[in-house]
Design a protein around this motif. Structure first.
Motif, mmCIF file in Angstrom:
data_model
loop_
_atom_site.group_PDB
_atom_site.id
_atom_site.type_symbol
_atom_site.label_atom_id
_atom_site.label_comp_id
_atom_site.label_asym_id
_atom_site.label_seq_id
_atom_site.Cartn_x
_atom_site.Cartn_y
_atom_site.Cartn_z
ATOM 1 N N ASN A 26 0.812 -1.234 0.000
ATOM 2 C CA ASN A 26 0.000 0.000 0.000
ATOM 3 C C ASN A 26 0.837 1.272 0.000
ATOM 4 O OD1 ASN A 26 -2.726 -0.574 -0.228
ATOM 5 N ND2 ASN A 26 -2.669 -1.491 1.831
ATOM 6 N N PHE A 27 2.123 1.166 -0.232
ATOM 7 C CA PHE A 27 2.946 2.382 -0.300
ATOM 8 C C PHE A 27 2.945 2.944 -1.711
ATOM 9 C CE2 PHE A 27 5.230 0.693 3.526
ATOM 10 C CZ PHE A 27 4.967 1.782 4.336
ATOM 11 N N GLU A 28 2.738 4.262 -1.822
ATOM 12 C CA GLU A 28 2.867 4.957 -3.111
ATOM 13 C C GLU A 28 4.336 4.996 -3.515
ATOM 14 O OE1 GLU A 28 0.778 6.152 -5.343
ATOM 15 O OE2 GLU A 28 -0.875 5.367 -4.119
ATOM 16 N N ARG A 29 5.187 5.184 -2.508
ATOM 17 C CA ARG A 29 6.628 5.248 -2.732
ATOM 18 C C ARG A 29 7.089 3.936 -3.365
ATOM 19 N NH1 ARG A 29 11.719 5.305 -3.343
ATOM 20 N NH2 ARG A 29 13.154 6.249 -1.855
ATOM 21 N N GLN A 30 7.765 4.054 -4.511
ATOM 22 C CA GLN A 30 8.219 2.841 -5.175
ATOM 23 C C GLN A 30 9.555 2.378 -4.590
ATOM 24 O OE1 GLN A 30 8.261 3.586 -9.397
ATOM 25 N NE2 GLN A 30 6.049 3.406 -9.513
ATOM 26 N N PRO A 31 9.842 1.102 -4.697
ATOM 27 C CA PRO A 31 11.159 0.639 -4.226
ATOM 28 C C PRO A 31 12.252 1.159 -5.157
ATOM 29 C CG PRO A 31 9.932 -1.151 -5.264
ATOM 30 C CD PRO A 31 9.004 0.011 -5.213
ATOM 31 N N ASP A 32 13.454 1.332 -4.627
ATOM 32 C CA ASP A 32 14.599 1.785 -5.434
ATOM 33 C C ASP A 32 15.319 0.616 -6.073
ATOM 34 O OD1 ASP A 32 14.543 4.615 -4.647
ATOM 35 O OD2 ASP A 32 14.996 3.818 -2.653
ATOM 36 N N CYS A 33 15.204 -0.549 -5.445
ATOM 37 C CA CYS A 33 15.984 -1.693 -5.917
ATOM 38 C C CYS A 33 15.150 -2.966 -5.893
ATOM 39 C CB CYS A 33 17.213 -1.883 -5.017
ATOM 40 S SG CYS A 33 18.194 -3.340 -5.445
ATOM 41 N N CYS A 34 15.256 -3.718 -6.967
ATOM 42 C CA CYS A 34 14.721 -5.082 -6.998
ATOM 43 C C CYS A 34 15.940 -5.981 -7.166
ATOM 44 C CB CYS A 34 13.763 -5.237 -8.182
ATOM 45 S SG CYS A 34 13.221 -6.933 -8.453
ATOM 46 N N LEU A 35 16.344 -6.606 -6.083
ATOM 47 C CA LEU A 35 17.497 -7.517 -6.125
ATOM 48 C C LEU A 35 16.990 -8.895 -6.552
ATOM 49 C CD1 LEU A 35 20.477 -8.256 -5.423
ATOM 50 C CD2 LEU A 35 19.684 -8.694 -3.099
ATOM 51 N N ILE A 36 17.662 -9.471 -7.538
ATOM 52 C CA ILE A 36 17.246 -10.776 -8.058
ATOM 53 C C ILE A 36 18.334 -11.790 -7.725
ATOM 54 C CG2 ILE A 36 16.569 -12.033 -10.144
ATOM 55 C CD1 ILE A 36 16.169 -9.134 -11.410
ATOM 56 N N ASN A 37 17.949 -12.807 -6.959
ATOM 57 C CA ASN A 37 18.888 -13.867 -6.578
ATOM 58 C C ASN A 37 18.518 -15.138 -7.314
ATOM 59 O OD1 ASN A 37 20.190 -12.403 -4.453
ATOM 60 N ND2 ASN A 37 18.413 -12.801 -3.142
ATOM 61 N N PHE A 38 19.512 -15.835 -7.824
ATOM 62 C CA PHE A 38 19.253 -17.154 -8.421
ATOM 63 C C PHE A 38 20.024 -18.214 -7.647
ATOM 64 C CE2 PHE A 38 20.342 -20.723 -11.149
ATOM 65 C CZ PHE A 38 19.055 -21.172 -11.432
ATOM 66 N N TYR A 39 19.287 -19.225 -7.168
ATOM 67 C CA TYR A 39 19.881 -20.339 -6.433
ATOM 68 C C TYR A 39 19.888 -21.559 -7.355
ATOM 69 C CZ TYR A 39 18.646 -17.661 -2.185
ATOM 70 O OH TYR A 39 18.508 -16.700 -1.219
ATOM 71 N N GLY A 40 21.077 -21.954 -7.815
ATOM 72 C CA GLY A 40 21.199 -23.211 -8.542
ATOM 73 C C GLY A 40 21.353 -24.346 -7.533
ATOM 74 N N GLU A 41 21.588 -25.562 -8.033
ATOM 75 C CA GLU A 41 21.707 -26.719 -7.129
ATOM 76 C C GLU A 41 22.821 -26.457 -6.110
ATOM 77 O OE1 GLU A 41 22.102 -30.379 -9.258
ATOM 78 O OE2 GLU A 41 21.472 -31.535 -7.487
#
Ligand code: SIN
Ligand code: MN
Length: 202
Positions: free
Chosen positions: A96-111
């Motif tokens: 519900n925040f109007e303020r947008q996030p500054d960062c979308c960190l994307i993590n990938f976990y392989g085996e």
């Protein structure tokens, strides 16, 4: 039957995203990773992390021998791609925040990939929550308290689950002990993707 995990400020929305929403997010994230390639960061001590990462947004989170921080450019020199619209909508709907996030960190976990217990504390403002989305294989998420030695509880997060760490859980220690490689068919080659949305600076 195990008791439900109840920690003040920590919310879990099991099955928040259906399979078509999950697939759409994966295709958005693949486009981000084409523009800003995933890499295995190293810690300050020079140890390679088992997780691969990239970011979207105004700033991206990086780690190298100078430590953990947010930067305006990918280590290869390009700017970070914008946060996909669907991900911004999810942030707005859940927080519900109007303020947008500054960062979308994307993590990938392989085996065999994991993430040790840590706090998300590189942001300049802790009044906003960290929203996290799990996609692909199940991950055993460990949640503790504000001190490293606090008691921890573990929960399996599955594809489509969304969690929010806010309020008194915003600075809680957390990590991922292991994944169940191949437990989901969302990613054809297996593995787990986790995205975390953060407001970095107010
Ligand atoms: C993180 O703490 O950055 C990732 C958490 C997760 O993979 O669920
Ligand atoms: Mn974290």
């Amino acid at each position: 039957m195990s008791e439900p995990l109840k920690i003040a400020g920590f919310e879990i929305f099991k099955g928040c995203l259906d399979s078509s929403e999950q697939a759409a997010l994966v295709s958005d994230l693949r486009a981000v990773a084409r523009a800003a390639p995933m890499r295995h960061p190293v810690t300050r001590r020079g140890k390679q992390m088992t997780v691969k990462m990239t970011s979207a947004g105004r700033v991206g989170w990086i780690s190298d021998q100078d430590g953990y921080r947010y930067e305006q450019r990918h280590p290869d020199g390009m700017g970070w791609p914008p946060i996909p619209k669907r991900i911004l909508e999810l942030w707005q709907n859940i927080t519900n925040f109007e303020r947008q996030p500054d960062c979308c960190l994307i993590n990938f976990y392989g085996e065999g990939a994991r993430m040790g217990l840590h706090q998300d504390n590189d942001e300049g403002d802790f009044s906003y929550p960290v929203l996290s989305v799990s996609l692909g294989d199940d991950g055993l998420f460990r949640m503790g308290g504000p001190e490293r030695g606090d008691k921890t509880r573990s929960i399996w997060l599955s594809s489509g689950d969304v969690t929010v760490m806010g309020g008194s859980a915003r600075l809680a220690y957390h990590g991922v002990d292991r994944i169940r490689f191949g437990s989901s068919s969302l990613l054809p080659d297996g593995g787990r993707i986790n995205i975390t949305l953060r407001v970095v600076q107010d």
